[in-house]
Write an enzyme that holds these catalytic residues in place. Structure first.
Site, PDB file in Angstrom:
ATOM      1  N   THR A  10      -5.016   8.068  -3.469  1.00  0.00           N
ATOM      2  CA  THR A  10      -5.333   7.748  -2.133  1.00  0.00           C
ATOM      3  C   THR A  10      -4.190   8.852  -1.487  1.00  0.00           C
ATOM      4  OG1 THR A  10      -6.554   5.652  -2.948  1.00  0.00           O
ATOM      5  CG2 THR A  10      -4.982   5.953  -0.347  1.00  0.00           C
TER       6      THR A  10
ATOM      7  N   GLU B 180       0.843  -1.064  -0.103  1.00  0.00           N
ATOM      8  CA  GLU B 180      -0.169  -0.089   0.013  1.00  0.00           C
ATOM      9  C   GLU B 180       0.663   1.579   0.024  1.00  0.00           C
ATOM     10  OE1 GLU B 180      -3.015  -0.064  -1.152  1.00  0.00           O
ATOM     11  OE2 GLU B 180      -4.211  -1.423   0.327  1.00  0.00           O
TER      12      GLU B 180
HETATM   13  N1  HSE Z   1      -8.705   3.581   4.464  1.00  0.00           N
HETATM   14  C1  HSE Z   1      -7.908   4.551   3.078  1.00  0.00           C
HETATM   15  C2  HSE Z   1      -8.110   5.998   3.178  1.00  0.00           C
HETATM   16  C3  HSE Z   1      -8.433   2.906   2.421  1.00  0.00           C
HETATM   17  O1  HSE Z   1      -9.207   5.723   3.473  1.00  0.00           O
HETATM   18  O2  HSE Z   1      -6.654   6.414   2.884  1.00  0.00           O
HETATM   19  C4  HSE Z   1      -7.697   3.767   0.893  1.00  0.00           C
HETATM   20  O3  HSE Z   1      -8.942   2.758   0.448  1.00  0.00           O
END
Ligand code: HSE
Length: 326
Positions: free
Chosen positions: A198, A142
């Site tokens: 993201t 990630e």
């Molecule tokens: N928890 C993470 C965010 C998930 O909201 O940034 C990203 O898919």
């Protein structure tokens, strides 16, 4: 090849594994970086074969051209490299990603690739890793897409159903089954895709939170977890509200408030941004509401804001699994 002491020799291990990894949603409203849920559809198919040297990545399927094949930039490559190094496995790998999960939409596309590789290499090299270890390894991927090892999507992709990250250091994950009557409607707006979506969606979040908002989110998150424990879809949906992250991100999704309002009016129990968005997810009690009707009104909600949207219905699903080995 120097596998860990006590592991099997290469001759007795498979020459190839093919695994399937599910789409996932994260946050579910109040549980930023804490709640995750796997989705029955869509999914990725990942084939991993040892080769003499280097990590090679081939991508096919949805938006394949926009997914990096450089192992340093692809979540699958990052996880593979980390595992080979960590376990002193001296081999190369061919990783073929058949993407069924569209990327950069909040449906855990990068997490699926990462989970598939952690799970697949565990099988390929008989590493005997437990789910928690797989989650830790998959979360490394990630970093490539979000800049942070958030484990909500990868936990759901590995365990299936609903997960709670109780703690990151040390990693502790609670896994709960989802209610049978939980249906999900998803609307994906056609808005321009940003390369580091993201990471950007995380960079705009507030650095501090008021006590009032903290209390609000703890109340809603605790109630949502209780809803899963009691298999109560209405309770899950009613708890799907966030005072911290969604208000900061909503502006990135034109029409979000209208989509949310219309879905609730059509009988959805709760609505949230799926992960970092822009997909919107509605929780539906299949005993009294038709998820496809909720999906239809979500599409119209986006249209009212001048945005086209694709919609589909699904359910919570299982975690990554082995399709085939040779
Ligand atoms: N928890 C993470 C965010 C998930 O909201 O940034 C990203 O898919």
């Amino acid at each position: 090849m120097d596998l860990r002491a006590g592991r099997m020799s290469r001759a007795s291990l498979p020459n190839k594994v093919i695994v399937k990894a599910p789409a996932t949603t994260a946050n579910l409203g109040p549980g930023f970086d804490v709640f995750g849920m796997s989705l029955e559809h869509p999914s990725d198919k990942v084939t991993i074969t040892p080769i003499s040297k280097d990590i090679k990545i081939e991508v096919s399927g949805l938006a394949a051209d926009s997914i990096p094949t450089d192992p340093e930039k692809n979540t699958a490559g990052v996880v593979a490299k980390h595992i080979l190094h960590e376990f002193k496995i001296r081999t190369g790998l061919m990783i073929k990603l058949e993407k069924g999960i569209p990327h950069s939409l909040g449906l855990g596309s990068s997490a699926a690739s990462a989970a598939a590789v952690a799970f697949g290499l565990n099988r390929l090299f008989e590493l005997k890793l437990d789910p928690k270890e797989l989650i830790q390894l998959a979360a490394k991927g990630e970093i490539a897409s979000a800049g942070f090892e958030h484990a909500d999507n990868v936990s759901a992709a590995i365990c299936g159903d609903f997960v709670i990250i109780k703690s990151y250091k040390p990693l502790e994950v609670v896994h709960l089954k989802s209610p049978q009557n939980l249906d999900i409607s998803i609307a994906i707006p056609s808005i321009p895709n940003k390369p580091k979506k993201t990471e950007e969606a995380r960079s705009i979040l507030p650095k501090t939170v008021s006590m009032e908002k903290l209390v609000y989110n703890i109340g809603h998150a605790a109630t949502m977890a209780t809803g899963f424990a009691l298999s109560d879809v209405n309770l899950i949906g009613k708890s799907m509200s966030d005072a911290v992250v969604e208000p900061a991100r909503a502006f990135m999704i034109p029409g979000y408030q209208e989509v949310r309002k219309r879905a609730l009016e059509a009988g959805a129990c709760g609505v949230c941004i799926s992960g970092a968005g822009p997909a919107i997810l509605a929780v539906v009690n299949s005993n009294n509401t038709d998820a496809s009707e909720v999906a239809r009104v979500m599409e119209r909600g986006f249209e009212s804001a001048g945005v086209n949207a694709d919609t589909y219905c699904t359910r919570p699903g299982k975690g990554v699994f082995l399709l085939q080995e040779e």
